[in-house]
Design a protein around this motif. Structure first.
Motif, PDB file in Angstrom:
ATOM      1  N   LEU A   1       0.824  -1.216   0.000  1.00 44.37           N
ATOM      2  CA  LEU A   1       0.000   0.000   0.000  1.00 44.37           C
ATOM      3  C   LEU A   1       0.855   1.263   0.000  1.00 44.37           C
ATOM      4  CD1 LEU A   1      -2.851  -0.994   2.505  1.00 44.37           C
ATOM      5  CD2 LEU A   1      -3.009  -0.789   0.013  1.00 44.37           C
ATOM      6  N   SER A   2       1.966   1.243   0.753  1.00 44.74           N
ATOM      7  CA  SER A   2       2.842   2.426   0.801  1.00 44.74           C
ATOM      8  C   SER A   2       3.481   2.690  -0.558  1.00 44.74           C
ATOM      9  CB  SER A   2       3.922   2.253   1.875  1.00 44.74           C
ATOM     10  OG  SER A   2       4.805   1.197   1.547  1.00 44.74           O
ATOM     11  N   VAL A   3       3.854   1.618  -1.250  1.00 47.82           N
ATOM     12  CA  VAL A   3       4.456   1.751  -2.584  1.00 47.82           C
ATOM     13  C   VAL A   3       3.418   2.290  -3.572  1.00 47.82           C
ATOM     14  CG1 VAL A   3       5.344   0.429  -4.547  1.00 47.82           C
ATOM     15  CG2 VAL A   3       6.257   0.024  -2.263  1.00 47.82           C
ATOM     16  N   LEU A   4       2.181   1.797  -3.496  1.00 49.65           N
ATOM     17  CA  LEU A   4       1.117   2.278  -4.375  1.00 49.65           C
ATOM     18  C   LEU A   4       0.780   3.738  -4.083  1.00 49.65           C
ATOM     19  CD1 LEU A   4      -1.284  -0.822  -4.401  1.00 49.65           C
ATOM     20  CD2 LEU A   4       0.232  -0.038  -6.246  1.00 49.65           C
ATOM     21  N   LEU A   5       0.827   4.139  -2.800  1.00 49.48           N
ATOM     22  CA  LEU A   5       0.593   5.538  -2.426  1.00 49.48           C
ATOM     23  C   LEU A   5       1.678   6.438  -3.012  1.00 49.48           C
ATOM     24  CD1 LEU A   5      -1.171   7.499  -0.712  1.00 49.48           C
ATOM     25  CD2 LEU A   5       0.449   7.133   1.165  1.00 49.48           C
ATOM     26  N   THR A   6       2.922   5.960  -2.958  1.00 50.29           N
ATOM     27  CA  THR A   6       4.050   6.707  -3.534  1.00 50.29           C
ATOM     28  C   THR A   6       3.847   6.923  -5.030  1.00 50.29           C
ATOM     29  OG1 THR A   6       5.549   5.734  -1.898  1.00 50.29           O
ATOM     30  CG2 THR A   6       6.556   6.708  -3.846  1.00 50.29           C
ATOM     31  N   ALA A   7       3.438   5.866  -5.734  1.00 50.50           N
ATOM     32  CA  ALA A   7       3.209   5.957  -7.182  1.00 50.50           C
ATOM     33  C   ALA A   7       2.049   6.894  -7.506  1.00 50.50           C
ATOM     34  CB  ALA A   7       2.931   4.563  -7.743  1.00 50.50           C
ATOM     35  N   THR A   8       0.992   6.857  -6.692  1.00 55.71           N
ATOM     36  CA  THR A   8      -0.158   7.749  -6.879  1.00 55.71           C
ATOM     37  C   THR A   8       0.271   9.210  -6.737  1.00 55.71           C
ATOM     38  OG1 THR A   8      -1.647   6.072  -5.965  1.00 55.71           O
ATOM     39  CG2 THR A   8      -2.469   8.328  -6.038  1.00 55.71           C
ATOM     40  N   GLY A   9       1.142   9.471  -5.753  1.00 56.90           N
ATOM     41  CA  GLY A   9       1.664  10.824  -5.555  1.00 56.90           C
ATOM     42  C   GLY A   9       2.421  11.330  -6.762  1.00 56.90           C
TER      43      GLY A   9
END
Length: 323
Positions: free
Chosen positions: A134-142
Protein backbone atom coordinates in the motif's frame (compact mmCIF):
# COMPACT_ATOMS: atom_id res chain seq x y z
CA UNK A 1 26.64 -8.83 4.15
CA UNK A 2 26.54 -10.42 7.56
CA UNK A 3 23.09 -9.98 9.07
CA UNK A 4 24.37 -10.20 12.66
CA UNK A 5 24.58 -7.01 14.70
CA UNK A 6 28.15 -5.90 15.26
CA UNK A 7 28.23 -4.85 18.92
CA UNK A 8 31.81 -3.55 18.57
CA UNK A 9 30.66 -0.61 16.43
CA UNK A 10 30.40 2.63 18.37
CA UNK A 11 26.92 4.22 18.39
CA UNK A 12 28.66 7.52 17.56
CA UNK A 13 30.15 5.95 14.41
CA UNK A 14 26.73 4.59 13.44
CA UNK A 15 25.15 8.02 13.92
CA UNK A 16 27.99 9.75 12.06
CA UNK A 17 27.68 7.31 9.13
CA UNK A 18 23.91 7.87 8.84
CA UNK A 19 24.10 11.68 9.12
CA UNK A 20 27.07 12.02 6.76
CA UNK A 21 25.33 9.86 4.11
CA UNK A 22 22.11 11.87 4.40
CA UNK A 23 23.84 15.26 4.12
CA UNK A 24 26.15 14.14 1.29
CA UNK A 25 23.32 12.52 -0.67
CA UNK A 26 21.14 15.62 -0.38
CA UNK A 27 23.99 17.95 -1.34
CA UNK A 28 24.95 15.82 -4.34
CA UNK A 29 21.56 16.29 -6.04
CA UNK A 30 21.90 20.09 -5.91
CA UNK A 31 25.60 20.10 -6.91
CA UNK A 32 24.95 17.89 -9.95
CA UNK A 33 21.96 20.04 -10.90
CA UNK A 34 24.10 23.20 -10.62
CA UNK A 35 26.81 21.68 -12.86
CA UNK A 36 24.31 20.42 -15.46
CA UNK A 37 22.65 23.84 -15.67
CA UNK A 38 25.96 25.09 -17.15
CA UNK A 39 27.39 21.89 -18.64
CA UNK A 40 24.85 19.57 -20.31
CA UNK A 41 27.13 16.58 -20.99
CA UNK A 42 25.99 14.32 -18.14
CA UNK A 43 27.78 11.17 -19.39
CA UNK A 44 31.13 12.97 -19.45
CA UNK A 45 30.47 14.29 -15.93
CA UNK A 46 29.80 10.76 -14.66
CA UNK A 47 32.95 9.48 -16.42
CA UNK A 48 35.03 12.16 -14.71
CA UNK A 49 33.51 11.27 -11.32
CA UNK A 50 34.32 7.58 -11.74
CA UNK A 51 37.82 8.30 -13.07
CA UNK A 52 38.54 10.54 -10.06
CA UNK A 53 37.36 7.78 -7.70
CA UNK A 54 39.51 5.12 -9.43
CA UNK A 55 42.67 7.24 -9.40
CA UNK A 56 42.21 8.38 -5.79
CA UNK A 57 41.81 4.82 -4.46
CA UNK A 58 44.62 3.44 -6.65
CA UNK A 59 47.18 6.03 -5.56
CA UNK A 60 45.90 5.82 -1.97
CA UNK A 61 46.69 2.08 -2.01
CA UNK A 62 50.10 2.56 -3.68
CA UNK A 63 51.09 5.22 -1.14
CA UNK A 64 49.83 3.12 1.78
CA UNK A 65 46.91 5.35 2.81
CA UNK A 66 44.41 2.51 2.38
CA UNK A 67 44.65 -1.25 2.91
CA UNK A 68 42.38 -2.02 -0.06
CA UNK A 69 43.46 -5.09 -2.00
CA UNK A 70 44.65 -4.90 -5.61
CA UNK A 71 42.58 -5.83 -8.65
CA UNK A 72 41.40 -9.46 -8.76
CA UNK A 73 40.04 -10.62 -12.13
CA UNK A 74 37.74 -13.27 -10.62
CA UNK A 75 36.07 -10.64 -8.40
CA UNK A 76 35.95 -8.20 -11.33
CA UNK A 77 34.05 -10.74 -13.46
CA UNK A 78 31.47 -11.17 -10.67
CA UNK A 79 30.93 -7.41 -10.41
CA UNK A 80 30.91 -6.42 -14.10
CA UNK A 81 27.11 -6.56 -14.54
CA UNK A 82 26.55 -4.86 -11.19
CA UNK A 83 28.83 -2.02 -12.33
CA UNK A 84 27.09 -1.67 -15.70
CA UNK A 85 23.61 -1.45 -14.14
CA UNK A 86 24.83 0.94 -11.43
CA UNK A 87 26.38 3.33 -13.94
CA UNK A 88 23.42 3.10 -16.29
CA UNK A 89 21.22 4.11 -13.35
CA UNK A 90 23.42 7.12 -12.50
CA UNK A 91 23.87 8.12 -16.16
CA UNK A 92 20.13 8.25 -16.85
CA UNK A 93 19.52 9.95 -13.49
CA UNK A 94 21.97 12.73 -14.44
CA UNK A 95 20.35 13.03 -17.87
CA UNK A 96 16.93 13.45 -16.25
CA UNK A 97 18.22 16.21 -13.96
CA UNK A 98 18.87 18.36 -17.03
CA UNK A 99 15.14 18.73 -17.68
CA UNK A 100 13.33 17.78 -14.48
CA UNK A 101 13.10 19.99 -11.40
CA UNK A 102 14.50 18.53 -8.18
CA UNK A 103 11.20 17.85 -6.32
CA UNK A 104 9.79 15.90 -9.31
CA UNK A 105 13.11 14.10 -9.85
CA UNK A 106 13.07 12.84 -6.25
CA UNK A 107 9.39 11.84 -6.58
CA UNK A 108 10.11 9.83 -9.73
CA UNK A 109 13.10 8.10 -8.13
CA UNK A 110 10.81 7.00 -5.29
CA UNK A 111 9.15 4.68 -7.83
CA UNK A 112 12.09 2.30 -7.37
CA UNK A 113 10.36 0.28 -4.59
CA UNK A 114 7.37 -0.22 -6.93
CA UNK A 115 9.70 -1.49 -9.65
CA UNK A 116 11.44 -3.79 -7.14
CA UNK A 117 8.01 -5.04 -6.03
CA UNK A 118 7.04 -5.86 -9.63
CA UNK A 119 10.42 -7.54 -10.21
CA UNK A 120 9.81 -9.62 -7.08
CA UNK A 121 6.46 -10.83 -8.42
CA UNK A 122 8.07 -11.74 -11.76
CA UNK A 123 10.88 -13.71 -10.12
CA UNK A 124 8.56 -15.55 -7.71
CA UNK A 125 9.90 -13.82 -4.61
CA UNK A 126 8.09 -13.84 -1.26
CA UNK A 127 4.96 -11.68 -1.33
CA UNK A 128 5.47 -8.34 0.47
CA UNK A 129 3.35 -7.27 3.43
CA UNK A 130 0.12 -5.33 2.93
CA UNK A 131 1.68 -2.17 4.45
CA UNK A 132 4.66 -2.31 2.07
CA UNK A 133 2.39 -2.84 -0.95
CA UNK A 134 0.00 0.00 0.00
CA UNK A 135 2.84 2.43 0.80
CA UNK A 136 4.46 1.75 -2.58
CA UNK A 137 1.12 2.28 -4.38
CA UNK A 138 0.59 5.54 -2.43
CA UNK A 139 4.05 6.71 -3.53
CA UNK A 140 3.21 5.96 -7.18
CA UNK A 141 -0.16 7.75 -6.88
CA UNK A 142 1.66 10.82 -5.55
CA UNK A 143 3.96 10.83 -8.61
CA UNK A 144 0.98 10.74 -11.01
CA UNK A 145 -0.83 13.60 -9.20
CA UNK A 146 2.37 15.68 -9.01
CA UNK A 147 3.09 15.10 -12.71
CA UNK A 148 -0.41 16.38 -13.63
CA UNK A 149 0.44 19.65 -11.84
CA UNK A 150 3.98 19.94 -13.22
CA UNK A 151 3.77 22.79 -15.73
CA UNK A 152 7.49 22.45 -16.45
CA UNK A 153 6.83 18.86 -17.66
CA UNK A 154 9.76 17.56 -19.71
CA UNK A 155 9.04 14.28 -21.56
CA UNK A 156 12.73 13.54 -22.13
CA UNK A 157 13.59 14.22 -18.47
CA UNK A 158 10.71 12.05 -17.22
CA UNK A 159 11.72 9.24 -19.59
CA UNK A 160 15.33 9.38 -18.42
CA UNK A 161 14.23 9.25 -14.75
CA UNK A 162 12.00 6.22 -15.37
CA UNK A 163 14.77 4.40 -17.26
CA UNK A 164 17.05 5.22 -14.31
CA UNK A 165 14.49 3.60 -11.98
CA UNK A 166 14.55 0.47 -14.18
CA UNK A 167 18.35 0.19 -14.05
CA UNK A 168 18.42 0.90 -10.31
CA UNK A 169 15.94 -1.94 -9.84
CA UNK A 170 18.06 -4.29 -11.95
CA UNK A 171 21.13 -3.26 -9.93
CA UNK A 172 19.44 -3.95 -6.58
CA UNK A 173 17.96 -7.28 -7.71
CA UNK A 174 21.30 -8.40 -9.16
CA UNK A 175 23.27 -7.50 -6.03
CA UNK A 176 20.72 -9.26 -3.82
CA UNK A 177 20.71 -12.35 -6.05
CA UNK A 178 24.46 -12.68 -6.59
CA UNK A 179 25.80 -11.50 -3.23
CA UNK A 180 28.81 -10.38 -5.24
CA UNK A 181 29.80 -7.69 -2.77
CA UNK A 182 30.32 -10.10 0.16
CA UNK A 183 33.78 -9.99 1.66
CA UNK A 184 34.74 -6.63 0.13
CA UNK A 185 35.38 -3.45 2.09
CA UNK A 186 33.54 -0.24 1.16
CA UNK A 187 36.69 1.18 -0.46
CA UNK A 188 37.21 -2.01 -2.52
CA UNK A 189 33.59 -1.98 -3.72
CA UNK A 190 34.06 1.66 -4.78
CA UNK A 191 37.27 0.80 -6.65
CA UNK A 192 35.81 -2.13 -8.60
CA UNK A 193 32.63 -0.24 -9.39
CA UNK A 194 34.53 2.82 -10.67
CA UNK A 195 37.26 0.90 -12.51
CA UNK A 196 34.86 -1.46 -14.29
CA UNK A 197 32.59 1.40 -15.31
CA UNK A 198 35.26 3.32 -17.25
CA UNK A 199 35.27 1.24 -20.51
CA UNK A 200 31.45 1.21 -20.49
CA UNK A 201 31.25 4.98 -19.96
CA UNK A 202 33.95 5.76 -22.54
CA UNK A 203 31.98 3.74 -25.09
CA UNK A 204 28.80 5.66 -24.18
CA UNK A 205 30.28 9.17 -24.46
CA UNK A 206 31.68 8.27 -27.90
CA UNK A 207 28.50 6.47 -29.07
CA UNK A 208 26.25 9.34 -27.95
CA UNK A 209 28.46 11.93 -29.64
CA UNK A 210 29.37 13.74 -26.43
CA UNK A 211 33.09 13.20 -26.98
CA UNK A 212 35.22 15.09 -28.06
CA UNK A 213 32.97 18.19 -28.02
CA UNK A 214 32.26 17.67 -24.32
CA UNK A 215 35.98 17.84 -23.54
CA UNK A 216 36.56 21.06 -25.49
CA UNK A 217 33.52 22.64 -23.84
CA UNK A 218 34.80 21.50 -20.44
CA UNK A 219 38.14 23.26 -21.01
CA UNK A 220 36.33 26.40 -22.18
CA UNK A 221 34.00 26.39 -19.17
CA UNK A 222 36.91 25.79 -16.79
CA UNK A 223 38.08 29.33 -17.49
CA UNK A 224 35.24 30.37 -15.17
CA UNK A 225 36.38 30.03 -11.57
CA UNK A 226 32.82 29.54 -10.27
CA UNK A 227 32.18 26.64 -12.69
CA UNK A 228 35.56 25.07 -11.90
CA UNK A 229 34.79 25.14 -8.18
CA UNK A 230 31.37 23.51 -8.70
CA UNK A 231 32.89 20.87 -11.02
CA UNK A 232 35.67 19.97 -8.56
CA UNK A 233 33.11 19.88 -5.76
CA UNK A 234 31.01 17.48 -7.86
CA UNK A 235 34.01 15.15 -8.39
CA UNK A 236 34.92 15.16 -4.69
CA UNK A 237 31.33 14.74 -3.53
CA UNK A 238 30.84 11.84 -5.94
CA UNK A 239 33.60 9.97 -4.09
CA UNK A 240 32.29 10.99 -0.66
CA UNK A 241 28.73 9.95 -1.56
CA UNK A 242 29.71 6.41 -2.58
CA UNK A 243 31.92 6.02 0.49
CA UNK A 244 29.30 7.27 2.97
CA UNK A 245 26.61 5.11 1.35
CA UNK A 246 28.68 1.93 1.72
CA UNK A 247 29.85 2.98 5.21
CA UNK A 248 26.28 3.57 6.38
CA UNK A 249 25.24 0.16 5.04
CA UNK A 250 28.18 -1.63 6.67
CA UNK A 251 28.10 -0.05 10.16
CA UNK A 252 24.28 0.15 10.31
CA UNK A 253 22.23 -1.79 7.75
CA UNK A 254 20.75 -1.55 4.27
CA UNK A 255 17.43 -0.65 5.95
CA UNK A 256 19.02 2.34 7.73
CA UNK A 257 20.49 3.52 4.43
CA UNK A 258 17.03 3.30 2.83
CA UNK A 259 15.38 5.26 5.66
CA UNK A 260 18.09 7.94 5.55
CA UNK A 261 17.53 8.15 1.79
CA UNK A 262 13.81 8.80 2.30
CA UNK A 263 14.44 11.47 4.96
CA UNK A 264 17.02 13.04 2.64
CA UNK A 265 14.34 13.10 -0.05
CA UNK A 266 11.99 15.05 2.24
CA UNK A 267 14.66 17.70 2.83
CA UNK A 268 15.67 17.83 -0.83
CA UNK A 269 12.05 18.18 -1.98
CA UNK A 270 11.50 21.12 0.40
CA UNK A 271 14.74 22.87 -0.57
CA UNK A 272 14.11 22.13 -4.26
CA UNK A 273 11.23 24.61 -4.28
CA UNK A 274 13.49 27.50 -3.30
CA UNK A 275 16.99 26.58 -4.60
CA UNK A 276 18.09 26.66 -8.28
CA UNK A 277 14.56 27.47 -9.50
CA UNK A 278 12.63 25.62 -12.20
CA UNK A 279 9.62 24.77 -10.00
CA UNK A 280 6.17 26.28 -10.64
CA UNK A 281 4.14 25.85 -7.46
CA UNK A 282 0.64 24.50 -8.06
CA UNK A 283 -1.92 22.78 -5.79
CA UNK A 284 -1.67 19.54 -7.80
CA UNK A 285 2.11 19.17 -7.76
CA UNK A 286 2.37 20.16 -4.08
CA UNK A 287 -0.40 17.68 -3.15
CA UNK A 288 1.22 14.98 -5.24
CA UNK A 289 4.64 15.53 -3.69
CA UNK A 290 3.16 15.46 -0.17
CA UNK A 291 1.41 12.16 -0.96
CA UNK A 292 4.60 10.81 -2.55
CA UNK A 293 6.68 11.79 0.50
CA UNK A 294 4.11 10.28 2.88
CA UNK A 295 4.26 7.06 0.88
CA UNK A 296 8.06 7.04 1.13
CA UNK A 297 7.98 7.52 4.91
CA UNK A 298 5.27 4.85 5.27
CA UNK A 299 7.36 2.46 3.16
CA UNK A 300 10.39 2.97 5.43
CA UNK A 301 8.25 2.48 8.55
CA UNK A 302 6.69 -0.70 7.11
CA UNK A 303 10.14 -2.11 6.28
CA UNK A 304 11.36 -1.20 9.78
CA UNK A 305 8.39 -2.97 11.38
CA UNK A 306 9.02 -6.02 9.20
CA UNK A 307 12.69 -6.06 10.19
CA UNK A 308 11.79 -5.63 13.87
CA UNK A 309 9.26 -8.49 13.79
CA UNK A 310 11.91 -10.85 12.41
CA UNK A 311 14.47 -10.03 15.14
CA UNK A 312 12.80 -12.08 17.96
CA UNK A 313 12.82 -15.13 15.68
CA UNK A 314 16.50 -14.52 14.86
CA UNK A 315 17.33 -14.21 18.57
CA UNK A 316 15.42 -17.40 19.42
CA UNK A 317 17.32 -19.24 16.70
CA UNK A 318 20.60 -18.01 18.13
CA UNK A 319 19.59 -19.12 21.63
CA UNK A 320 18.58 -22.53 20.29
CA UNK A 321 22.02 -23.00 18.73
CA UNK A 322 23.70 -22.04 21.99
CA UNK A 323 21.84 -24.73 23.96
Amino acid sequence: MDSRINTDISPYLSLFAAISYGITSMAMVFINKAVLMQYVHSMTLLTLQQLATTLLIYFGRVMGYTKAKGLNMATAKKLILVSIFYNANVAFALASLKGVNIPMYIALKRLTPLAVLIAGFCTGKERPSTQVTLSVLLTATGVIIAALGDFSFDLFGYSMALISVFFQTMYLVLVEKSGAEDGLSSVEIMFYNSFLSLPFLLFLIIATGEFPNSLSLLFAKSASLSFLVILLLSLVMGIVLNYTMFLCTIVNSALTTTIVGVLKGVGSTTLGFVILGGVQVHALNVTGLVINTAGGIWYSYAKYQLKKSKQPKLMSDVEAHRK
